[in-house]
Write a protein that holds these residues in place. Structure first.
Motif, PDB file in Angstrom:
ATOM      1  N   ASP A   1       7.093   9.822   1.928  1.00 35.69           N
ATOM      2  CA  ASP A   1       7.364  10.325   0.582  1.00 35.69           C
ATOM      3  C   ASP A   1       8.572   9.614  -0.029  1.00 35.69           C
ATOM      4  N   ALA A   2       9.594   9.394   0.788  1.00 37.13           N
ATOM      5  CA  ALA A   2      10.820   8.769   0.287  1.00 37.13           C
ATOM      6  C   ALA A   2      10.583   7.329  -0.166  1.00 37.13           C
ATOM      7  N   ARG A   3       9.611   6.648   0.430  1.00 38.97           N
ATOM      8  CA  ARG A   3       9.400   5.232   0.123  1.00 38.97           C
ATOM      9  C   ARG A   3       8.185   4.967  -0.763  1.00 38.97           C
ATOM     10  N   THR A   4       7.353   5.954  -0.979  1.00 41.20           N
ATOM     11  CA  THR A   4       6.217   5.755  -1.869  1.00 41.20           C
ATOM     12  C   THR A   4       6.706   5.479  -3.290  1.00 41.20           C
ATOM     13  N   GLY A   5       6.179   4.434  -3.893  1.00 38.74           N
ATOM     14  CA  GLY A   5       6.572   4.088  -5.251  1.00 38.74           C
ATOM     15  C   GLY A   5       7.948   3.466  -5.367  1.00 38.74           C
TER      16      GLY A   5
ATOM     17  N   GLN B   1      14.452  -5.488  -7.071  1.00 37.66           N
ATOM     18  CA  GLN B   1      14.285  -4.277  -7.861  1.00 37.66           C
ATOM     19  C   GLN B   1      13.804  -3.093  -7.031  1.00 37.66           C
ATOM     20  N   VAL B   2      13.546  -3.298  -5.738  1.00 36.78           N
ATOM     21  CA  VAL B   2      13.087  -2.208  -4.875  1.00 36.78           C
ATOM     22  C   VAL B   2      14.183  -1.153  -4.728  1.00 36.78           C
ATOM     23  N   LYS B   3      13.789   0.096  -4.666  1.00 39.76           N
ATOM     24  CA  LYS B   3      14.747   1.183  -4.463  1.00 39.76           C
ATOM     25  C   LYS B   3      15.417   1.036  -3.094  1.00 39.76           C
ATOM     26  N   PRO B   4      16.737   0.933  -3.047  1.00 38.99           N
ATOM     27  CA  PRO B   4      17.413   0.766  -1.755  1.00 38.99           C
ATOM     28  C   PRO B   4      17.388   2.047  -0.909  1.00 38.99           C
ATOM     29  N   PHE B   5      17.796   1.898   0.335  1.00 38.63           N
ATOM     30  CA  PHE B   5      17.891   3.022   1.265  1.00 38.63           C
ATOM     31  C   PHE B   5      19.260   3.705   1.183  1.00 38.63           C
ATOM     32  N   SER B   6      20.276   2.953   0.764  1.00 37.63           N
ATOM     33  CA  SER B   6      21.627   3.538   0.690  1.00 37.63           C
ATOM     34  C   SER B   6      22.393   3.066  -0.544  1.00 37.63           C
ATOM     35  N   LEU B   7      22.113   1.863  -1.032  1.00 39.43           N
ATOM     36  CA  LEU B   7      22.824   1.347  -2.191  1.00 39.43           C
ATOM     37  C   LEU B   7      22.389   2.063  -3.462  1.00 39.43           C
ATOM     38  N   ALA B   8      23.229   1.992  -4.487  1.00 36.26           N
ATOM     39  CA  ALA B   8      22.842   2.514  -5.794  1.00 36.26           C
ATOM     40  C   ALA B   8      21.782   1.628  -6.428  1.00 36.26           C
TER      41      ALA B   8
ATOM     42  N   MET C   1       0.840  -1.192   0.000  1.00 36.15           N
ATOM     43  CA  MET C   1       0.000   0.000   0.000  1.00 36.15           C
ATOM     44  C   MET C   1       0.871   1.236   0.000  1.00 36.15           C
ATOM     45  N   PRO C   2       0.410   2.366  -0.502  1.00 36.49           N
ATOM     46  CA  PRO C   2       1.184   3.590  -0.390  1.00 36.49           C
ATOM     47  C   PRO C   2       1.180   4.072   1.043  1.00 36.49           C
ATOM     48  N   GLU C   3       2.372   4.416   1.571  1.00 34.60           N
ATOM     49  CA  GLU C   3       2.456   4.772   2.978  1.00 34.60           C
ATOM     50  C   GLU C   3       1.789   6.109   3.309  1.00 34.60           C
ATOM     51  N   ASN C   4       1.425   6.908   2.293  1.00 35.41           N
ATOM     52  CA  ASN C   4       0.754   8.159   2.584  1.00 35.41           C
ATOM     53  C   ASN C   4      -0.751   7.973   2.736  1.00 35.41           C
ATOM     54  N   ALA C   5      -1.184   6.713   2.777  1.00 35.29           N
ATOM     55  CA  ALA C   5      -2.608   6.435   2.964  1.00 35.29           C
ATOM     56  C   ALA C   5      -2.907   6.122   4.415  1.00 35.29           C
ATOM     57  N   LEU C   6      -2.299   6.874   5.353  1.00 35.91           N
ATOM     58  CA  LEU C   6      -2.524   6.641   6.759  1.00 35.91           C
ATOM     59  C   LEU C   6      -3.944   7.030   7.148  1.00 35.91           C
ATOM     60  N   THR C   7      -4.414   6.456   8.235  1.00 34.02           N
ATOM     61  CA  THR C   7      -5.769   6.719   8.681  1.00 34.02           C
ATOM     62  C   THR C   7      -5.833   8.056   9.406  1.00 34.02           C
ATOM     63  N   SER C   8      -6.553   9.003   8.886  1.00 40.43           N
ATOM     64  CA  SER C   8      -6.710  10.304   9.525  1.00 40.43           C
ATOM     65  C   SER C   8      -7.930  10.282  10.425  1.00 40.43           C
ATOM     66  N   ARG C   9      -7.789  10.763  11.647  1.00 40.85           N
ATOM     67  CA  ARG C   9      -8.887  10.695  12.603  1.00 40.85           C
ATOM     68  C   ARG C   9      -9.401  12.063  13.016  1.00 40.85           C
ATOM     69  N   ARG C  10      -8.700  13.147  12.605  1.00 41.52           N
ATOM     70  CA  ARG C  10      -9.205  14.485  12.844  1.00 41.52           C
ATOM     71  C   ARG C  10      -8.841  15.322  11.635  1.00 41.52           C
ATOM     72  N   THR C  11      -9.667  16.273  11.265  1.00 40.60           N
ATOM     73  CA  THR C  11      -9.387  17.061  10.078  1.00 40.60           C
ATOM     74  C   THR C  11      -8.382  18.141  10.397  1.00 40.60           C
ATOM     75  N   PRO C  12      -7.454  18.462   9.440  1.00 44.99           N
ATOM     76  CA  PRO C  12      -6.486  19.531   9.666  1.00 44.99           C
ATOM     77  C   PRO C  12      -7.140  20.862   9.996  1.00 44.99           C
ATOM     78  N   ARG C  13      -8.327  21.188   9.392  1.00 49.49           N
ATOM     79  CA  ARG C  13      -8.955  22.480   9.671  1.00 49.49           C
ATOM     80  C   ARG C  13      -9.355  22.586  11.126  1.00 49.49           C
ATOM     81  N   ARG C  14      -9.939  21.521  11.668  1.00 49.23           N
ATOM     82  CA  ARG C  14     -10.327  21.543  13.073  1.00 49.23           C
ATOM     83  C   ARG C  14      -9.101  21.642  13.973  1.00 49.23           C
ATOM     84  N   ILE C  15      -8.030  20.944  13.589  1.00 46.02           N
ATOM     85  CA  ILE C  15      -6.791  21.006  14.360  1.00 46.02           C
ATOM     86  C   ILE C  15      -6.245  22.421  14.376  1.00 46.02           C
TER      87      ILE C  15
END
Length: 497
Positions: free
Chosen positions: A197-201, A245-252, A1-15
């Motif tokens: 963001d760094a790990r999405t895709g 084929q996954v994008k590494p964290f430090s390797l080329a 799953m894309p990691e930016n699909a976290l469960t939001s429980r309060r809206t930013p406007r209310r916050i």
């Protein structure tokens, strides 16, 4: 799953409304809060309303260090969800690198400096006075939200772990994850966003399935009538075949340190006809058999090797698997050496980054090379040496099994090499004595003593031969691969300033 699909429980406007009402510096805060709300809306981070003016003391803690605590949570998630070890290593790297950047942000804000580079970025975040338990909150809320994104959303490939994560959050803080905390706006949100963001895709959700080469010497499913394994009955059951084929964290790339022992043969036919291959098969046939047979009457394995084989196993679901074992080993050494929170954050991040990239490199060696080497059980049985031979490794129900992917190189050995490589570089010495434990339920000995990091890594590698699931070159070349990745990580990431 894309990691930016976290469960939001309060809206930013209310916050934002709540936060702005509580601040004496509305204009400056409005600018910062609006920008941060965009960050939090994108990540879906579980957010607070207004900062609490008074906080109750944290509950009594059975695990004092927050880095240790959240790695304990992660290990239990591994036990609960099961699956392959390489995605687990990715999760550990995401959580621990985010924890390290969050802790670096805290150090930069309230201690005035950081002593090693952040993985992505440290945030000199908004604040006029350090809040109660702020270091604990920065780390815990970052870790919780990373794990929620990985294991808590219904879109996840795993069973939803939201209830478990929420319970461990409450255990740590005595509050709900959705309770108010302004740190979500100022530092936690940016830490979660930059990691997701760094790990999405990055290619970790590749849906392709494996198709075998169907030749003598080529990997094939290891389910046989007398050792049935429904989870490894088809080529398509192969675990994480395209993770190289996954994008590494430090390797080329995953192939940066690709081992070459098998490439010299060029074909399966040349491999299985070689004397070196026959020696490898004979070594594991006599050292890794479950029981003597007519064709294999003698097992060359000592009682201590038997104990070591099971000590390092952690193959079956319900254990914390090899990445969890390495996190436990890190925790035990760090605790014995008296490391503080900032030092622990850096050490766990280095170990986890090295394991994640090692896992990618291992999958490259297993699946992306001309020879996808079959397991010893296939070599011994289908090579005509012993049709009754079984490896020592068993499922919890007592059925002999082999891991459902090619043999070369060993993931256990590579993880062990990566762990030892980071540890000896971090502590500036290999010759440090320590005790390690295991959660493998079939292990007759739960604690083992080592006099060096390399000795622990070597035993981890050799244990796979004694379990009957790997050849000696899988172990030796896996160790070397892990150490190369560890050196790459240690010399290019989180470097001392």
């Amino acid at each position: 799953m894309p990691e930016n699909a976290l469960t939001s429980r309060r809206t930013p406007r209310r916050i934002l409304r709540s936060a702005l009402r509580s601040s004496p510096r509305r204009v400056a805060l409005r600018r910062r809060a609006l920008a941060t709300a965009v960050v939090l809306a994108a990540t879906g981070t579980v957010l607070a309303a207004a900062p609490q003016q008074a906080r109750a003391a944290l509950p009594a803690q059975s695990i004092a260090d927050p880095v240790h605590y959240w790695n304990d949570v992660l290990q239990n998630v591994f036990r609960r969800v099961g699956g392959g070890p390489v995605p687990m290593a990715r999760s550990a790297a995401m959580m621990n690198a985010a924890i390290y950047d969050a802790e670096s942000s805290y150090q930069l804000k309230w201690k005035g400096k950081i002593t090693s580079e952040p993985y992505i970025k440290a945030e000199n975040y908004l604040g006029w006075a350090e809040g109660p338990d702020e270091e604990e909150r920065v780390i815990g809320r970052t870790a919780y939200n990373i794990l929620l994104g990985l294991y808590g959303n219904k879109q996840s490939r795993y069973a939803d772990q939201t209830q478990y994560l929420d319970s461990r959050f409450r255990e740590r803080f005595g509050t709900e994850p959705t309770a108010g905390d302004f740190l979500d706006l100022t530092v936690v949100g940016p830490m979660v966003k930059q990691m997701t963001d760094a790990r999405t895709g990055d290619g970790s959700d590749n849906p392709q399935v494996y198709v075998g080469d169907n030749k003598p010497g080529a990997w094939r499913p290891t389910s046989y009538p007398d050792m049935p394994d429904a989870s490894c009955d088809e080529d398509s059951d192969a675990i994480s075949p395209f993770y190289g084929q996954v994008k590494p964290f430090s390797l080329a790339s995953g192939s940066q340190f690709r081992p070459t022992a098998l490439t010299q043969y060029g074909s399966y036919e040349a491999l299985v006809a070689s004397d070196a291959y026959k020696q490898q098969v004979e070594a594991v046939r006599t050292a890794g058999a479950d029981k003597p047979t007519a064709a294999t009457p003698v097992i060359n394995r000592t009682p201590d090797q038997l104990a070591a084989a099971w000590f390092w196993a952690n193959d079956n679901n319900g254990t914390y698997k090899p990445p969890g074992h390495m996190l436990q080993a890190t925790r035990e050494v760090a605790k014995a050496r008296g490391l503080g929170v900032y030092a622990n954050a850096r050490l766990f991040a280095l170990v986890s980054l090295a394991m994640a990239d090692t896992g990618i490199a291992v999958r490259d060696a297993k699946f992306a090379t001309p020879i996808d080497l079959w397991r010893p059980v296939s070599a011994v049985r289908e090579g005509g040496l012993d049709p009754q031979w079984k490896p020592l490794l068993k499922s919890p129900t007592g059925v002999n099994v082999s891991p459902c992917f090619p043999a070369y190189v060993s993931g256990h050995a590579s993880f062990g090499g990566a762990w030892a490589g980071v540890m000896k570089r971090y502590f500036g010495s290999d010759n440090i004595s320590f005790d390690l434990t295991t959660d493998e339920p079939q292990a007759p000995v739960k604690t083992r003593h080592f006099t060096s990091f390399s000795a622990a890594g070597r035993e981890d590698a050799d244990s796979r031969i004694w379990l009957g699931v790997h050849y000696p070159w899988d172990a030796t070349d896996g160790l070397a691969l892990g150490d190369k990745v560890a050196n790459q990580v240690f010399t290019t990431k989180l470097r001392t300033l």
